[in-house]
Scaffold this motif. Structure first.
Motif, mmCIF file in Angstrom:
data_model
loop_
_atom_site.group_PDB
_atom_site.id
_atom_site.type_symbol
_atom_site.label_atom_id
_atom_site.label_comp_id
_atom_site.label_asym_id
_atom_site.label_seq_id
_atom_site.Cartn_x
_atom_site.Cartn_y
_atom_site.Cartn_z
ATOM 1 N N SER A 5 0.799 -1.464 -0.058
ATOM 2 C CA SER A 5 -0.025 0.259 0.002
ATOM 3 C C SER A 5 0.795 1.339 -0.016
ATOM 4 O O SER A 5 0.243 2.447 -0.079
ATOM 5 C CB SER A 5 -0.952 -0.009 1.194
ATOM 6 O OG SER A 5 -0.341 0.256 2.512
ATOM 7 N N HIS A 6 2.118 1.057 -0.124
ATOM 8 C CA HIS A 6 2.956 2.373 -0.089
ATOM 9 C C HIS A 6 4.579 1.927 -0.071
ATOM 10 O O HIS A 6 4.961 1.166 0.629
ATOM 11 C CB HIS A 6 2.823 3.050 1.465
ATOM 12 C CG HIS A 6 3.664 4.355 1.418
ATOM 13 N ND1 HIS A 6 2.842 5.341 1.757
ATOM 14 C CD2 HIS A 6 4.938 4.528 1.521
ATOM 15 C CE1 HIS A 6 3.680 6.601 1.892
ATOM 16 N NE2 HIS A 6 4.806 6.218 1.815
ATOM 17 N N CYS A 7 4.820 2.347 -1.356
ATOM 18 C CA CYS A 7 6.383 2.524 -1.518
ATOM 19 C C CYS A 7 6.668 3.269 -2.671
ATOM 20 O O CYS A 7 5.840 4.400 -3.020
ATOM 21 C CB CYS A 7 6.763 1.219 -2.291
ATOM 22 S SG CYS A 7 6.015 0.667 -3.782
ATOM 23 N N HIS A 8 8.068 3.754 -2.965
ATOM 24 C CA HIS A 8 8.203 4.626 -3.740
ATOM 25 C C HIS A 8 9.204 4.059 -5.232
ATOM 26 O O HIS A 8 10.610 4.463 -5.132
ATOM 27 C CB HIS A 8 9.218 5.582 -3.018
ATOM 28 C CG HIS A 8 8.462 6.309 -1.928
ATOM 29 N ND1 HIS A 8 7.656 7.339 -1.955
ATOM 30 C CD2 HIS A 8 8.572 5.963 -0.644
ATOM 31 C CE1 HIS A 8 7.161 7.552 -0.888
ATOM 32 N NE2 HIS A 8 7.625 6.760 0.058
ATOM 33 N N LEU A 9 8.623 3.336 -5.947
ATOM 34 C CA LEU A 9 9.157 2.939 -6.995
ATOM 35 C C LEU A 9 9.708 4.112 -8.076
ATOM 36 O O LEU A 9 10.279 3.920 -9.138
ATOM 37 C CB LEU A 9 8.430 2.039 -7.880
ATOM 38 C CG LEU A 9 8.030 0.648 -7.092
ATOM 39 C CD1 LEU A 9 7.415 -0.386 -7.997
ATOM 40 C CD2 LEU A 9 9.397 -0.121 -6.429
ATOM 41 N N GLY A 91 -1.239 11.712 -1.492
ATOM 42 C CA GLY A 91 -0.086 11.174 -0.800
ATOM 43 C C GLY A 91 1.364 10.976 -1.116
ATOM 44 O O GLY A 91 1.401 11.023 -2.431
ATOM 45 N N GLU A 92 2.304 11.244 -0.457
ATOM 46 C CA GLU A 92 2.171 11.255 0.984
ATOM 47 C C GLU A 92 2.210 12.668 1.446
ATOM 48 O O GLU A 92 2.974 13.400 0.758
ATOM 49 C CB GLU A 92 3.063 10.424 1.743
ATOM 50 C CG GLU A 92 4.710 10.669 1.475
ATOM 51 C CD GLU A 92 5.357 9.554 2.214
ATOM 52 O OE1 GLU A 92 5.447 9.415 3.399
ATOM 53 O OE2 GLU A 92 5.903 8.732 1.526
ATOM 54 N N ILE A 93 1.390 12.918 2.342
ATOM 55 C CA ILE A 93 1.238 14.218 2.765
ATOM 56 C C ILE A 93 1.182 14.389 4.397
ATOM 57 O O ILE A 93 0.982 13.256 5.026
ATOM 58 C CB ILE A 93 -0.059 15.012 2.461
ATOM 59 C CG1 ILE A 93 -1.431 14.519 2.826
ATOM 60 C CG2 ILE A 93 -0.010 15.176 0.722
ATOM 61 C CD1 ILE A 93 -2.807 14.991 2.375
ATOM 62 N N PHE A 152 -2.818 6.216 8.111
ATOM 63 C CA PHE A 152 -1.385 6.788 8.856
ATOM 64 C C PHE A 152 -0.454 5.746 8.535
ATOM 65 O O PHE A 152 -0.315 4.794 8.918
ATOM 66 C CB PHE A 152 -1.792 6.953 10.366
ATOM 67 C CG PHE A 152 -2.221 8.324 10.605
ATOM 68 C CD1 PHE A 152 -3.677 8.514 10.338
ATOM 69 C CD2 PHE A 152 -1.838 9.142 11.397
ATOM 70 C CE1 PHE A 152 -4.290 9.662 10.640
ATOM 71 C CE2 PHE A 152 -2.449 10.378 11.859
ATOM 72 C CZ PHE A 152 -3.782 10.554 11.366
ATOM 73 N N HIS A 153 0.459 5.956 7.750
ATOM 74 C CA HIS A 153 1.471 5.239 7.193
ATOM 75 C C HIS A 153 2.555 5.207 7.723
ATOM 76 O O HIS A 153 2.870 6.333 8.628
ATOM 77 C CB HIS A 153 1.647 5.671 5.556
ATOM 78 C CG HIS A 153 3.098 5.923 5.358
ATOM 79 N ND1 HIS A 153 4.186 5.231 4.854
ATOM 80 C CD2 HIS A 153 3.482 7.317 5.223
ATOM 81 C CE1 HIS A 153 5.217 6.060 4.795
ATOM 82 N NE2 HIS A 153 4.948 7.400 5.096
ATOM 83 N N CYS A 154 3.443 4.105 7.774
ATOM 84 C CA CYS A 154 4.522 3.774 8.618
ATOM 85 C C CYS A 154 4.351 4.495 10.216
ATOM 86 O O CYS A 154 4.948 5.359 10.811
ATOM 87 C CB CYS A 154 5.681 4.640 8.077
ATOM 88 S SG CYS A 154 7.184 4.194 8.720
ATOM 89 N N THR A 201 5.605 -1.461 2.413
ATOM 90 C CA THR A 201 7.163 -1.562 2.350
ATOM 91 C C THR A 201 8.013 -0.399 2.761
ATOM 92 O O THR A 201 8.716 -0.330 3.343
ATOM 93 C CB THR A 201 7.833 -2.457 1.259
ATOM 94 O OG1 THR A 201 7.363 -1.696 0.276
ATOM 95 C CG2 THR A 201 7.275 -3.572 0.909
ATOM 96 N N ASP A 202 7.281 0.698 1.869
ATOM 97 C CA ASP A 202 7.951 1.936 2.128
ATOM 98 C C ASP A 202 9.352 1.971 1.417
ATOM 99 O O ASP A 202 10.237 2.737 1.577
ATOM 100 C CB ASP A 202 8.088 2.613 3.478
ATOM 101 C CG ASP A 202 8.190 4.426 3.411
ATOM 102 O OD1 ASP A 202 7.818 4.754 2.406
ATOM 103 O OD2 ASP A 202 8.729 4.831 4.425
ATOM 104 N N ALA A 203 9.316 0.789 0.518
ATOM 105 C CA ALA A 203 10.746 0.689 -0.325
ATOM 106 C C ALA A 203 11.023 2.052 -0.999
ATOM 107 O O ALA A 203 10.031 2.494 -1.317
ATOM 108 C CB ALA A 203 10.325 -0.264 -1.444
#
Ligand code: NI
Length: 259
Positions: A5-9, A91-93, A152-154, A201-203
């Motif tokens: 649900s959240h990463c930075h490819l 997001g992310e904000i 609310f991520h991470c 993952t927040d990769a």
């Protein structure tokens, strides 16, 4: 099947081998990946990646650490992106008082602007909160933003804050930090209802054990999921099913685009 649900490819860490990274994710059972953005440039890249990769969806926005890049005239491009069928969230904000890169007032102003965009476009938000518990909640408690929902991520705040977040109708997601020794996240995770949780993952950041310290990637979501299963004492299949349902419920366009 998993959803990251959240990463930075969209970060340069993946410039060389993005196709291989997506391939490994699919092999690991990850069939949808949400690429979150930190500024206009990474938002553009997230949308491009979503357009050419079936598994990728985008979230667009400006991270508090990049709040100084915000200009009111650029909101129009974010409004356009928000209508894109594969842009599933804003997001992310949020607010980051831990690193203190930007003045608080500026961060709050930009955060509010993007929550307003979420309200206007009907998209959920992906919230970054570091050391700003009360100010983040103050913004989201504004009656004008009552219809806004998100995650609310991470998550890195305490249990009472987690309960407050859930009560406001938001979800919570955890990264590979839950797999770290001495992490307090696992104890918080244990107390929260499964139907309010998502995996991320927040990769390329925050690789879970046994890859801690290396570049993270969506395929590693399974290590986060295994920890969830261990902490919640339910099967990995069940964790996959519940967290996938939660993500599909929070991000309706993730569902529509796929069907
Ligand atoms: Ni992130």
């Amino acid at each position: 099947m998993f959803i990251d649900s959240h990463c930075h490819l969209n970060f340069s860490a993946f410039d060389e081998d993005l196709d291989a990274v997506v391939h490994r994710a699919v092999e690991a059972g990850v069939d949808r990946i949400i690429v979150a953005s930190v500024d206009e440039e990474s938002s553009r890249k997230a949308v491009e990646l979503a357009e050419r990769t079936p598994q990728i969806y985008a979230a667009v926005g400006i991270h508090p650490q990049d709040a100084q890049k915000y200009a009111e005239e650029s909101i129009r491009i974010f409004q356009d992106w928000a209508r894109h069928p594969k842009v599933v969230a804003i997001g992310e904000i949020g607010l980051d008082y831990y690193r203190d890169y930007n003045p608080k007032e500026l961060q709050v102003r930009v955060f509010k602007r993007f929550v307003r965009l979420a309200k206007e476009t009907g998209l959920p938000i992906i919230v970054h909160n570091r050391g700003a518990d009360s100010d983040v909640m103050a913004v989201l408690s504004d009656p004008r933003f009552k219809s806004v929902t998100g995650v609310f991520h991470c998550f890195s705040s305490d249990l009472s804050y987690a309960r407050n977040v859930l009560q406001r109708g938001y979800l919570i997601s955890f990264t590979g930090i839950v797999t770290f020794k001495n992490s307090e996240s696992a104890a918080i995770l244990r107390e929260l209802p499964e139907e309010k949780l998502m995996l991320e993952t927040d990769a390329p950041l925050l690789a879970p054990e046994p890859h801690r310290g290396k570049r993270n990637e969506p395929a590693f979501i399974k290590f986060v999921a295994e920890k969830f299963a261990e902490v919640k004492q339910i099967s990995l299949d069940e964790i996959a099913k519940i967290t996938t349902q939660n993500a599909l419920r929070l991000f309706p366009k993730l569902r529509n685009a796929f069907d």
